[in-house]
Motif scaffolding. Structure first.
Motif, PDB file in Angstrom:
ATOM      1  N   LYS A  89      -2.060   9.959   2.499  1.00 57.79           N
ATOM      2  CA  LYS A  89      -2.197   9.478   1.133  1.00 57.79           C
ATOM      3  C   LYS A  89      -3.187   8.441   1.017  1.00 57.79           C
ATOM      4  CE  LYS A  89       2.250  11.259  -0.610  1.00 57.79           C
ATOM      5  NZ  LYS A  89       3.549  11.023  -1.221  1.00 57.79           N
ATOM      6  N   ARG A  90      -3.291   7.777   2.035  1.00 52.16           N
ATOM      7  CA  ARG A  90      -4.447   6.459   2.135  1.00 52.16           C
ATOM      8  C   ARG A  90      -5.772   6.997   2.038  1.00 52.16           C
ATOM      9  NH1 ARG A  90      -8.484   4.408   2.342  1.00 52.16           N
ATOM     10  NH2 ARG A  90      -9.038   2.637   3.716  1.00 52.16           N
ATOM     11  N   TRP A  91      -5.997   8.208   2.730  1.00 52.32           N
ATOM     12  CA  TRP A  91      -7.457   8.821   2.439  1.00 52.32           C
ATOM     13  C   TRP A  91      -7.574   9.829   1.759  1.00 52.32           C
ATOM     14  CZ3 TRP A  91      -6.396   6.607   7.629  1.00 52.32           C
ATOM     15  CH2 TRP A  91      -7.003   5.413   7.987  1.00 52.32           C
ATOM     16  N   ASN A  92      -6.285  10.348   1.140  1.00 48.58           N
ATOM     17  CA  ASN A  92      -6.437  11.108  -0.286  1.00 48.58           C
ATOM     18  C   ASN A  92      -6.894  12.578   0.593  1.00 48.58           C
ATOM     19  OD1 ASN A  92      -5.928  12.032  -2.816  1.00 48.58           O
ATOM     20  ND2 ASN A  92      -8.311  11.728  -3.504  1.00 48.58           N
ATOM     21  N   GLU A  93      -6.269  13.068   1.584  1.00 41.22           N
ATOM     22  CA  GLU A  93      -6.715  14.326   2.195  1.00 41.22           C
ATOM     23  C   GLU A  93      -5.807  15.347   1.504  1.00 41.22           C
ATOM     24  OE1 GLU A  93      -5.667  15.286   6.123  1.00 41.22           O
ATOM     25  OE2 GLU A  93      -3.600  14.612   5.911  1.00 41.22           O
TER      26      GLU A  93
ATOM     27  N   ALA B 230       4.048   6.621  -0.134  1.00 38.74           N
ATOM     28  CA  ALA B 230       4.409   6.936   1.054  1.00 38.74           C
ATOM     29  C   ALA B 230       5.744   6.528   1.673  1.00 38.74           C
ATOM     30  CB  ALA B 230       3.248   6.451   2.122  1.00 38.74           C
ATOM     31  N   ILE B 231       6.385   7.650   2.309  1.00 38.17           N
ATOM     32  CA  ILE B 231       7.630   7.160   2.866  1.00 38.17           C
ATOM     33  C   ILE B 231       7.804   7.408   4.505  1.00 38.17           C
ATOM     34  CG2 ILE B 231       9.153   7.666   0.783  1.00 38.17           C
ATOM     35  CD1 ILE B 231       9.857  10.409   2.211  1.00 38.17           C
TER      36      ILE B 231
ATOM     37  N   TYR C  72       0.861  -1.163   0.006  1.00 33.88           N
ATOM     38  CA  TYR C  72      -0.048  -0.090  -0.002  1.00 33.88           C
ATOM     39  C   TYR C  72       0.792   1.183   0.104  1.00 33.88           C
ATOM     40  CZ  TYR C  72      -4.957   1.508   0.613  1.00 33.88           C
ATOM     41  OH  TYR C  72      -6.143   2.220   0.257  1.00 33.88           O
ATOM     42  N   SER C  73       1.721   1.365   0.819  1.00 31.54           N
ATOM     43  CA  SER C  73       2.652   2.598   0.921  1.00 31.54           C
ATOM     44  C   SER C  73       3.578   2.652  -0.370  1.00 31.54           C
ATOM     45  CB  SER C  73       3.716   2.298   2.172  1.00 31.54           C
ATOM     46  OG  SER C  73       4.568   1.117   1.837  1.00 31.54           O
TER      47      SER C  73
END
Length: 507
Positions: A117-121, A108-109, A102-103
């Protein structure tokens, strides 16, 4: 200073120089922020497994856990270790591969970066809150490591506690600043080996000094509740204290912490191939079982050594490993070197955790707060410079937190562990396994979990009785409820977020 002490200091110095060399060599491979924070996602399965466990097993492995066993018997540390073993295996089994894939899929780092980024905020509020929580709880956690270093050199060599803390902090900060995540992971691998050797040597030498295994068991058996799994020995009264089911559940809840430990989860994100995680899981699970079992055993053996006259009764049980190393050094030059190796093992526990924590905290401040939440534009070179400066500031704050030489390593770690487990554990589970969860639920979970840890620790738990539960468990439950309720009451995640979730799920 005696010859034995000089030999041990030389042994420790050689070890520390080796860590600095690894940091310098690793610095040559840091070409970007991604390299500095995540090692370019190129860790092999062995380095991933052992660096993950070493970064988790802070100074409490060779100080806190043996000290607890030395003072009160096997029940309290045993149930804690049981929970941690289960937590280790479960996190490797269900979290590791999905988080790694997923990362990478969303680029994502860091952990706050992953949540955002998971919830696209767009507002980066979730990222900012996550970063602040990391900083809040990592400062005392790092301080516990510096405290362990201070206790080590003060009790053994008579070096001023505060000076020892500061020197230790400088060394840890130096190699972490040089090499970043890659240096931290490589040194963690070496440190896990040193820890293992230290534990094995301490067991065999300790049994010898206690007069044999039979003497160890006979002495422990004389103390009411000392070898029980449902009672614990009370050294103040000399009697056994009941260890109820609620207490067992409370201590076993330590295992929930693995679901939210940033420096542990980063290892999952950094492995070069998700298909290698099975190998890492097996290595990590076996090592953690052996390491914690032996650490508890050393506490029991230490009590036997005291009964046999080898060590004076300890006012601070957490120094049992230090006392054993000192005892060994008095007998032979070779044993002095081995004693130095045991002390290096204590340093390894401390350094392997502190370097990872400092790196996670500095990335939260520079990458997630300054660059992400506040939108300050800067080059990768400037971002890495700020990360290094932040790392130094975090270390200084940790030294201040641990300035009191009477601070308990185990208690400090316990509080910080609860903070991360309750704030990040439920949100990580939701991020990886619940498609309907949204950023509002995630924010609610972060705040509810983190706040409940403080409220339960300082206001509710002191009431005692049924309320005397390790704060991680109730805070974890509160956080999970907040995520579910708020997510259900607010809008569904957008189409892009759902598509990404489904794509990762099928990997």
């Amino acid at each position: 200073m005696t010859t034995a002490q000089i030999i041990m200091i030389i042994t420790i110095a050689v070890y520390l120089v080796g860590m600095l060399i690894i940091g310098f060599v690793s610095s040559k491979k840091n070409n970007s922020v991604g390299d500095f924070y995540l090692g370019g996602r190129r860790l092999g399965p062995i380095v991933t497994a052992m660096s993950a466990e070493a970064s988790d097993m802070s100074s409490w492995l060779l100080m806190g856990l043996p000290g607890l066993a030395y003072a009160s018997g096997i029940c309290d540390p045993g149930w804690t270790a049981f929970g941690l073993v289960i937590g280790t295996y479960v996190s490797w089994l269900i979290v590791a591969k999905r988080l790694r894939n997923y990362s990478e899929h969303i680029g994502a780092i860091t952990i706050p970066d992953f949540f955002s980024k998971r919830w696209n905020e767009k507002s980066k509020v979730l990222m900012g809150i996550s970063a602040v929580i990391i900083i809040i709880f990592f400062v005392p956690y790092t301080g516990s490591g510096f405290s362990a270093c201070g206790k080590l050199f003060n009790s053994l060599f008579g070096v001023d506690y505060h000076i020892a803390m500061i020197i230790s902090a400088i060394i840890i900060v130096s190699y972490t600043c040089f090499g970043g995540f890659l240096a931290a992971s490589r040194t963690d691998l070496i440190q896990s080996i040193v820890m293992t050797i230290a534990l094995i040597i301490a067991v065999f030498m300790g049994i010898s000094y206690a007069g044999g295994w039979d003497n160890v068991i006979d002495n422990a058996s004389k103390l009411p509740g000392y070898l029980s799994i449902s009672q614990t020995y009370n050294p103040k009264t000399g009697q056994a204290s009941e260890y109820g089911v609620l207490t067992i559940i409370s201590n076993a809840a330590w295992g929930l912490g693995y679901l939210g430990m940033p420096h542990f989860l980063l290892r999952f994100m950094a492995i070069r191939n998700g298909n290698e995680i099975k190998t890492s899981r097996r290595i990590a699970s076996v090592w953690v079982v052996i390491a914690m079992s032996v650490a508890i055993l050393i506490g029991v053996i230490g009590l036997g050594i005291t009964a046999n006259g080898g060590i004076e009764p300890l006012s601070d049980p957490e120094t049992i490993m230090i006392a054993l190393a000192n005892l060994m050094s008095e007998n032979h030059v070779l044993l002095a070197i081995i004693g130095g190796l045991i002390l290096s093992g204590i340093l390894a526990c401390t350094m392997s955790t502190a370097d990872s924590q400092l790196l996670a905290a500095s990335s939260s401040a520079s990458e997630n707060l300054i660059r992400g939440t506040f939108g300050v534009k800067m080059s990768d070179k400037t971002a890495m410079l700020i990360a290094r400066i932040t790392l130094v500031v975090m270390a200084a704050a940790g030294v201040v937190i641990a300035w009191d030489p009477n601070s308990s390593v185990f208690q400090i770690v316990s509080f910080a562990w609860a903070g991360f487990g309750a704030a990040f554990g439920p949100i990580m589970v939701a991020a990886l396994f619940w498609k309907r969860s949204n950023k509002y639920g995630a924010i609610a979970g972060l705040i509810a979990g983190g706040a409940t840890v403080f409220i339960w620790k300082f206001l509710i738990r002191p009431l005692g009785g049924l309320w005397d539960i390790y704060e991680l468990l109730p805070a974890f439950i509160v956080s999970m409820i907040a995520i579910i309720v708020v997510s259900k009451l607010t809008s569904k995640p957008d189409e892009k977020t759902v598509e990404e979730f489904e794509k990762v799920k099928s990997m």
